[in-house]
Scaffold this motif. Structure first.
Motif, PDB file in Angstrom:
ATOM      1  N   THR A 135      15.094  11.154   2.210  1.00 44.54           N
ATOM      2  CA  THR A 135      14.084  12.202   2.099  1.00 44.54           C
ATOM      3  C   THR A 135      13.698  12.781   3.464  1.00 44.54           C
ATOM      4  N   LYS A 136      14.172  12.124   4.522  1.00 43.82           N
ATOM      5  CA  LYS A 136      13.902  12.570   5.904  1.00 43.82           C
ATOM      6  C   LYS A 136      12.400  12.584   6.238  1.00 43.82           C
ATOM      7  N   LEU A 137      11.641  11.722   5.568  1.00 41.75           N
ATOM      8  CA  LEU A 137      10.222  11.580   5.893  1.00 41.75           C
ATOM      9  C   LEU A 137      10.071  10.513   6.981  1.00 41.75           C
ATOM     10  N   PRO A 138       9.414  10.823   8.087  1.00 43.07           N
ATOM     11  CA  PRO A 138       9.201   9.810   9.124  1.00 43.07           C
ATOM     12  C   PRO A 138       8.365   8.660   8.562  1.00 43.07           C
ATOM     13  N   PRO A 139       8.714   7.416   8.863  1.00 39.42           N
ATOM     14  CA  PRO A 139       7.963   6.285   8.300  1.00 39.42           C
ATOM     15  C   PRO A 139       6.496   6.273   8.699  1.00 39.42           C
ATOM     16  N   HIS A 140       6.154   6.840   9.869  1.00 42.75           N
ATOM     17  CA  HIS A 140       4.755   6.819  10.290  1.00 42.75           C
ATOM     18  C   HIS A 140       3.878   7.753   9.457  1.00 42.75           C
ATOM     19  N   ARG A 141       4.480   8.526   8.576  1.00 41.20           N
ATOM     20  CA  ARG A 141       3.688   9.382   7.680  1.00 41.20           C
ATOM     21  C   ARG A 141       3.487   8.742   6.312  1.00 41.20           C
ATOM     22  N   ILE A 142       3.967   7.529   6.132  1.00 43.95           N
ATOM     23  CA  ILE A 142       3.859   6.838   4.855  1.00 43.95           C
ATOM     24  C   ILE A 142       2.861   5.689   4.962  1.00 43.95           C
ATOM     25  N   VAL A 143       1.929   5.635   4.002  1.00 41.28           N
ATOM     26  CA  VAL A 143       1.008   4.502   3.885  1.00 41.28           C
ATOM     27  C   VAL A 143       1.336   3.783   2.578  1.00 41.28           C
ATOM     28  N   ILE A 144       1.767   2.549   2.686  1.00 40.46           N
ATOM     29  CA  ILE A 144       2.093   1.754   1.508  1.00 40.46           C
ATOM     30  C   ILE A 144       0.839   1.025   1.042  1.00 40.46           C
ATOM     31  N   GLU A 145       0.402   1.328  -0.183  1.00 41.60           N
ATOM     32  CA  GLU A 145      -0.798   0.710  -0.745  1.00 41.60           C
ATOM     33  C   GLU A 145      -0.414  -0.477  -1.629  1.00 41.60           C
ATOM     34  N   ILE A 146      -0.962  -1.649  -1.305  1.00 41.75           N
ATOM     35  CA  ILE A 146      -0.788  -2.827  -2.140  1.00 41.75           C
ATOM     36  C   ILE A 146      -2.083  -3.026  -2.913  1.00 41.75           C
ATOM     37  N   VAL A 147      -1.985  -3.015  -4.237  1.00 46.99           N
ATOM     38  CA  VAL A 147      -3.181  -3.165  -5.054  1.00 46.99           C
ATOM     39  C   VAL A 147      -3.756  -4.557  -4.862  1.00 46.99           C
ATOM     40  N   GLU A 148      -5.075  -4.646  -4.651  1.00 43.97           N
ATOM     41  CA  GLU A 148      -5.759  -5.910  -4.413  1.00 43.97           C
ATOM     42  C   GLU A 148      -5.933  -6.641  -5.740  1.00 43.97           C
ATOM     43  N   GLN A 149      -4.962  -7.519  -6.047  1.00 49.01           N
ATOM     44  CA  GLN A 149      -5.034  -8.321  -7.255  1.00 49.01           C
ATOM     45  C   GLN A 149      -4.289  -9.622  -7.011  1.00 49.01           C
ATOM     46  N   PRO A 150      -4.545 -10.661  -7.832  1.00 45.95           N
ATOM     47  CA  PRO A 150      -3.907 -11.953  -7.586  1.00 45.95           C
ATOM     48  C   PRO A 150      -2.392 -11.867  -7.649  1.00 45.95           C
ATOM     49  N   THR A 151      -1.729 -12.674  -6.854  1.00 48.82           N
ATOM     50  CA  THR A 151      -0.277 -12.772  -6.899  1.00 48.82           C
ATOM     51  C   THR A 151       0.114 -14.230  -6.774  1.00 48.82           C
ATOM     52  N   ASP A 152       1.171 -14.618  -7.473  1.00 46.51           N
ATOM     53  CA  ASP A 152       1.618 -16.016  -7.451  1.00 46.51           C
ATOM     54  C   ASP A 152       2.439 -16.336  -6.216  1.00 46.51           C
ATOM     55  N   ASP A 153       2.796 -15.322  -5.450  1.00 47.06           N
ATOM     56  CA  ASP A 153       3.654 -15.563  -4.295  1.00 47.06           C
ATOM     57  C   ASP A 153       3.082 -14.834  -3.086  1.00 47.06           C
ATOM     58  N   ALA A 154       2.059 -15.430  -2.480  1.00 47.21           N
ATOM     59  CA  ALA A 154       1.390 -14.803  -1.346  1.00 47.21           C
ATOM     60  C   ALA A 154       2.330 -14.656  -0.157  1.00 47.21           C
ATOM     61  N   GLU A 155       3.249 -15.616   0.007  1.00 49.17           N
ATOM     62  CA  GLU A 155       4.176 -15.549   1.138  1.00 49.17           C
ATOM     63  C   GLU A 155       5.140 -14.383   0.973  1.00 49.17           C
ATOM     64  N   ARG A 156       5.626 -14.149  -0.251  1.00 47.49           N
ATOM     65  CA  ARG A 156       6.511 -13.012  -0.498  1.00 47.49           C
ATOM     66  C   ARG A 156       5.770 -11.703  -0.214  1.00 47.49           C
ATOM     67  N   LEU A 157       4.499 -11.659  -0.614  1.00 45.33           N
ATOM     68  CA  LEU A 157       3.700 -10.461  -0.364  1.00 45.33           C
ATOM     69  C   LEU A 157       3.564 -10.224   1.137  1.00 45.33           C
ATOM     70  N   ARG A 158       3.290 -11.285   1.889  1.00 50.16           N
ATOM     71  CA  ARG A 158       3.147 -11.157   3.344  1.00 50.16           C
ATOM     72  C   ARG A 158       4.442 -10.669   3.973  1.00 50.16           C
ATOM     73  N   GLU A 159       5.578 -11.210   3.521  1.00 50.02           N
ATOM     74  CA  GLU A 159       6.882 -10.795   4.062  1.00 50.02           C
ATOM     75  C   GLU A 159       7.166  -9.328   3.731  1.00 50.02           C
ATOM     76  N   THR A 160       6.796  -8.897   2.527  1.00 47.80           N
ATOM     77  CA  THR A 160       7.043  -7.510   2.131  1.00 47.80           C
ATOM     78  C   THR A 160       6.204  -6.547   2.968  1.00 47.80           C
ATOM     79  N   VAL A 161       4.940  -6.881   3.178  1.00 50.13           N
ATOM     80  CA  VAL A 161       4.087  -6.047   4.020  1.00 50.13           C
ATOM     81  C   VAL A 161       4.669  -5.974   5.430  1.00 50.13           C
ATOM     82  N   ALA A 162       5.143  -7.111   5.935  1.00 46.25           N
ATOM     83  CA  ALA A 162       5.751  -7.128   7.271  1.00 46.25           C
ATOM     84  C   ALA A 162       6.990  -6.234   7.314  1.00 46.25           C
ATOM     85  N   TYR A 163       7.744  -6.191   6.206  1.00 50.17           N
ATOM     86  CA  TYR A 163       8.942  -5.342   6.132  1.00 50.17           C
ATOM     87  C   TYR A 163       8.583  -3.868   6.291  1.00 50.17           C
TER      88      TYR A 163
END
Length: 431
Positions: A135-163
């Motif tokens: 799409t040729k959109l610069p990554p600094h123009r994207i904000v990824i929103e993670i919905v604040e709700q329980p997850t069974d895999d907090a470590e996977r969530l942390r790794e994904t946010v880091a990605y």
């Protein structure tokens, strides 16, 4: 018989999703389960900049008869984790295609990703990086929103946010303040932006105590290194609450409704100059009662300290203060903040004593140095200071503390008195 899903679903790739998208002039739509999906964008405004700084992408679904299908019903359609992941990626693909064709070349695009989708995606997910390239959109123009709700895999969530951060995107926690929210996720994920749940604003509209809690949450999030966005602003009063809370960004129907007409992105509809002018006028009014307290009590305070300097007792020097119907108590502290004598409680204060808080009543030798009003008075001797309303630890009631530092022989002392915060301002001058 339904077959069990594999532990790691096959990730849908761009090549699989591309045929599901269709271009109609300058906009794109997508097909899913017989429904037509479109992008709607809602502006996000910076209060200080007084302009749009981003847009949240929202999905809109229509059946073959062009009747609207609620988003919650759309996301209930997938019958497997693999299909849920496909729908999530299809929506992001659609939104980014539409935004890349828009005239706006500066502001952020907020994209929603649920923790459920995060935890079923591949740990080596390269989909979003490929989507940015396509799409040729610069990554600094994207904000990824993670919905604040329980997850069974907090470590996977942390790794994904880091990605997403490694890609150069900003990250946001959405719906913070809902029942399961806590600051641990903020500390673990270190988001750039926190979006407050609209229920916090609804409660703050109805309850002054909730408004104070909202202000405190915003302050804590700022101290945690996050920018704060308050969504769900629907009235002028709620806009005032948002501004007063110190949030950085606002979003809601009061400013602009989501629109599928992507040609009108840059059209400003809110007069922030007028809004901030109204806020300043209201803020001045809210500050006036405190100013009234200082103006009214200043002469009485100085006479009380003069009497103390001349050798009068606290009871003698503070009789005028204690006779005022808004004053609950008076006390004296040394330059270390330690209370010198017992607290003098007025008739008003005595009537308001709550037996449930009796363990807090005796403040002999209490140390008040941590309190801002004590340090502020010591820093500026001779000036009367007044706090904003706060919860008094000696009785768990809301009060305003007046404090004045004066010389007593070779020592500095601070005379303090508490004024009931729920007393009408007009009664101060009538006492």
């Amino acid at each position: 018989m339904r077959h069990a899903l594999p532990e790691t679903p096959t990730d849908p790739e761009l090549d699989e999703l591309s045929p599901m998208l269709h271009r109609n002039g300058n906009t794109w739509s997508a097909d899913f389960r017989g429904l037509i999906l479109s992008t709607a964008l809602q502006p996000i405004y910076s209060v200080s900049h007084k302009r749009t700084v981003g847009y949240e992408a929202l999905i809109r679904a229509f059946d073959p008869d062009n009747s609207s299908v609620l988003p919650m019903h759309l996301f209930e359609l997938p019958t497997s984790d693999a299909e849920a992941l496909l729908l999530d990626r299809l929506c992001r693909y659609l939104h980014m295609q539409n935004y890349s064709a828009a005239e706006d070349q500066l502001n952020w695009l907020f994209l929603n990703v649920s923790p459920r989708v995060v935890t079923i995606g591949s740990r080596t997910d390269s989909f979003f990086g490929e989507l940015l390239a396509k799409t040729k959109l610069p990554p600094h123009r994207i904000v990824i929103e993670i919905v604040e709700q329980p997850t069974d895999d907090a470590e996977r969530l942390r790794e994904t946010v880091a990605y997403y951060k490694r890609l150069g995107c900003l990250t946001a926690i959405d719906d913070f303040g809902a029942g399961h929210s806590n600051f641990e996720r903020i500390w673990n994920l270190s988001p750039d932006i926190v979006k407050l749940d609209r229920k916090l604003l609804t409660r703050a509209t109805e309850d002054h105590k909730a408004r104070q809690i909202l202000n405190g949450i915003v302050s804590l999030l700022h101290q945690s290194g996050c920018l704060v966005l308050l969504e769900g602003v629907e009235t002028n009063d709620q806009a005032m609450i948002a501004i007063d809370a110190g949030v950085d960004f606002v979003q809601g129907f009061y400013f602009c409704r989501p629109s599928t007409d992507l040609t009108q992105l840059c059209k400003e509809s809110t007069d922030f100059d007028q809004l901030l002018q109204d806020y300043k006028a209201r803020h001045q009014i809210t500050r006036d009662p405190t100013r009234q307290l200082v103006d009214f009590f200043e002469g009485i305070f100085h006479r009380a300290t003069e009497q103390l300097q001349s050798g009068a007792t606290m009871t003698q020097a503070c009789s005028k203060l204690l006779s005022h119907p808004t004053v609950s108590r008076c006390y004296l502290a040394n330059d270390k903040g330690v209370q010198i004598e017992d607290t003098l409680v007025s008739d008003t204060g005595s009537r308001g004593l709550d037996p449930r808080f009796r363990p807090l009543e005796n403040t002999s030798k209490a140390d008040w140095y941590r309190q801002q009003y004590l340090r502020q008075a010591l820093a500026q001797p001779g000036n009367l200071h007044a706090t904003t309303p706060y919860l008094c630890v000696t009785g768990a009631y809301m009060c305003v503390t007046l404090s004045l530092c004066f010389s007593h022989g070779s020592e500095l002392k601070v005379l303090c008195c508490d004024v009931l915060a729920n007393t009408p301002a007009s009664s101060v001058s009538q006492g």
